[in-house]
Scaffold this motif. Structure first.
Motif, PDB file in Angstrom:
ATOM      1  N   ILE A   1       0.863  -1.184   0.000  1.00 31.99           N
ATOM      2  CA  ILE A   1       0.000   0.000   0.000  1.00 31.99           C
ATOM      3  C   ILE A   1       0.899   1.234   0.000  1.00 31.99           C
ATOM      4  CG2 ILE A   1      -1.745   1.333   1.240  1.00 31.99           C
ATOM      5  CD1 ILE A   1      -2.708  -1.281   2.498  1.00 31.99           C
ATOM      6  N   ALA A   2       0.739   2.086  -1.014  1.00 33.14           N
ATOM      7  CA  ALA A   2       1.569   3.285  -1.116  1.00 33.14           C
ATOM      8  C   ALA A   2       1.001   4.414  -0.264  1.00 33.14           C
ATOM      9  CB  ALA A   2       1.669   3.740  -2.576  1.00 33.14           C
ATOM     10  N   HIS A   3       1.893   5.197   0.349  1.00 32.72           N
ATOM     11  CA  HIS A   3       1.591   6.427   1.107  1.00 32.72           C
ATOM     12  C   HIS A   3       0.155   6.477   1.661  1.00 32.72           C
ATOM     13  CE1 HIS A   3       0.109   7.397  -2.887  1.00 32.72           C
ATOM     14  NE2 HIS A   3       1.324   7.631  -3.352  1.00 32.72           N
ATOM     15  N   PRO A   4      -0.210   5.608   2.598  1.00 31.62           N
ATOM     16  CA  PRO A   4      -1.607   5.514   3.046  1.00 31.62           C
ATOM     17  C   PRO A   4      -2.149   6.784   3.695  1.00 31.62           C
ATOM     18  CG  PRO A   4      -0.151   4.217   4.457  1.00 31.62           C
ATOM     19  CD  PRO A   4       0.642   4.599   3.259  1.00 31.62           C
ATOM     20  N   ALA A   5      -1.309   7.639   4.231  1.00 32.97           N
ATOM     21  CA  ALA A   5      -1.810   8.854   4.870  1.00 32.97           C
ATOM     22  C   ALA A   5      -2.394   9.847   3.870  1.00 32.97           C
ATOM     23  CB  ALA A   5      -0.695   9.531   5.674  1.00 32.97           C
ATOM     24  N   ARG A   6      -2.107   9.663   2.587  1.00 35.06           N
ATOM     25  CA  ARG A   6      -2.599  10.599   1.575  1.00 35.06           C
ATOM     26  C   ARG A   6      -4.089  10.437   1.279  1.00 35.06           C
ATOM     27  NH1 ARG A   6       1.093  10.885  -3.726  1.00 35.06           N
ATOM     28  NH2 ARG A   6      -1.000  11.289  -4.534  1.00 35.06           N
ATOM     29  N   TYR A   7      -4.661   9.306   1.630  1.00 34.28           N
ATOM     30  CA  TYR A   7      -6.043   9.035   1.262  1.00 34.28           C
ATOM     31  C   TYR A   7      -6.974   9.619   2.327  1.00 34.28           C
ATOM     32  CZ  TYR A   7      -3.134   5.722  -1.219  1.00 34.28           C
ATOM     33  OH  TYR A   7      -2.124   5.159  -1.950  1.00 34.28           O
ATOM     34  N   ASP A   8      -8.019  10.239   1.886  1.00 36.93           N
ATOM     35  CA  ASP A   8      -8.956  10.894   2.797  1.00 36.93           C
ATOM     36  C   ASP A   8      -9.972   9.874   3.311  1.00 36.93           C
ATOM     37  OD1 ASP A   8     -10.211  12.883   4.232  1.00 36.93           O
ATOM     38  OD2 ASP A   8     -11.408  13.579   2.530  1.00 36.93           O
TER      39      ASP A   8
END
Length: 287
Positions: free
Chosen positions: A193-200
């Motif tokens: 899973i790429a950069h999960p903090a980017r998803y709202d």
């Protein structure tokens, strides 16, 4: 190479998708900045993999094949990085081709919306910035808007255009999570899973993403990434432990002029986590 204190950069982009440097230039830049293990992860594309591997070898870098697949999940676009797969796998290549095939019509619709907002020639302008016309994206439109003085920088573009509720935003249905993970795994690779903090995402949506991803055979998550802030490193280290996922590290570098973090400049992974490269030892192409 099983240590967590390894300068691995397993997420970046070249002109084959929406970066501004060639695979060869990226390999040289990574080596110059102390990277020891590198992966090129162009969006929905593996066309630069053989060039990247050869350039990594010439620069003294160990190399893992990579790609970043666009996925639709719970009404959001999520990115899944694949590492260590067979770059010549036919099913993976076909799946990526099908995924990026919708970008052209989407780009023309984005240009129409921008023209209605008073910005002419956006499609042709974006196309000039696209090294691969099949992968024309919002990033290429953003560069055109900066080039023509509509916005001061690409961050300004996304504050005023190309995001939901703003002129130029056109949603797109990407691959299914199930498909992306299976393409990677069946090609011998590991899904992250790429950069999960980017998803709202709400807490429940994020939990659903991690749960389904793990159930489908996904095995890693980016913990240290250019898209995360220090407190998010800790949050996703905890989620990696909770879901028994290996941890990855990558700058998400696109351009010397645009990226917040350069290749190889991130903190190391926390020592308590299992690095993805521990699970990919037999897939690393040694310098």
């Amino acid at each position: 190479m099983s240590r967590t204190y390894l300068n691995a950069d397993l997420h970046c982009h070249s002109v084959v998708s929406d970066g501004t440097l060639t695979p060869e230039q990226l390999a040289e830049r990574a080596a110059a900045r102390g990277v020891e293990l590198w992966a090129l992860t162009d969006h929905d594309e593996v066309g630069g993999q053989h060039r990247a591997a050869a350039a990594a070898n010439a620069a003294g870098l160990d190399y893992l094949t990579g790609t970043e697949i666009s996925v639709s999940f719970a009404g959001h676009t999520v990115h899944i990085v694949g590492l260590g797969f067979d770059a010549d796998d036919a099913a993976l290549s076909q799946g990526l081709y099908d995924t990026r095939n919708g970008r052209g019509p989407r780009a023309r619709e984005m240009a129409q919306q921008l023209e209605q907002a008073g910005i002419a020639g956006a499609y042709e302008g974006a196309l000039r910035h696209a090294g691969n016309p099949e992968l024309i994206s919002r990033t290429h439109f953003a560069r055109y808007l900066v080039e023509t003085g509509v916005c001061s920088d690409t961050y300004d573009v996304f504050r005023h255009y190309l995001t939901e509720g703003k002129p130029g935003y056109v949603p797109h249905t990407w691959a299914r999570l199930r498909d992306a993970v299976s393409w990677i795994v069946n090609a011998g690779g590991l899904a992250v899973i790429a950069h999960p903090a980017r998803y709202d995402f709400s807490a429940n949506e994020e939990y659903a993403l991690f749960s389904e991803f793990k159930q489908l055979g996904g095995r890693g998550v980016e913990v240290i990434t250019g898209s995360h802030r220090p407190h998010e490193y800790l949050s996703y280290a905890d989620l990696a432990r909770e879901f028994d996922l290996a941890a990855s590290r990558g700058s998400d570098f696109h351009s010397p002029d645009e990226s917040q973090v350069d290749l190889g400049q991130l903190p190391y992974l926390p020592a308590s986590l299992t690095p993805v490269w521990d699970l990919l030892q037999d897939r690393i192409q040694r310098a």
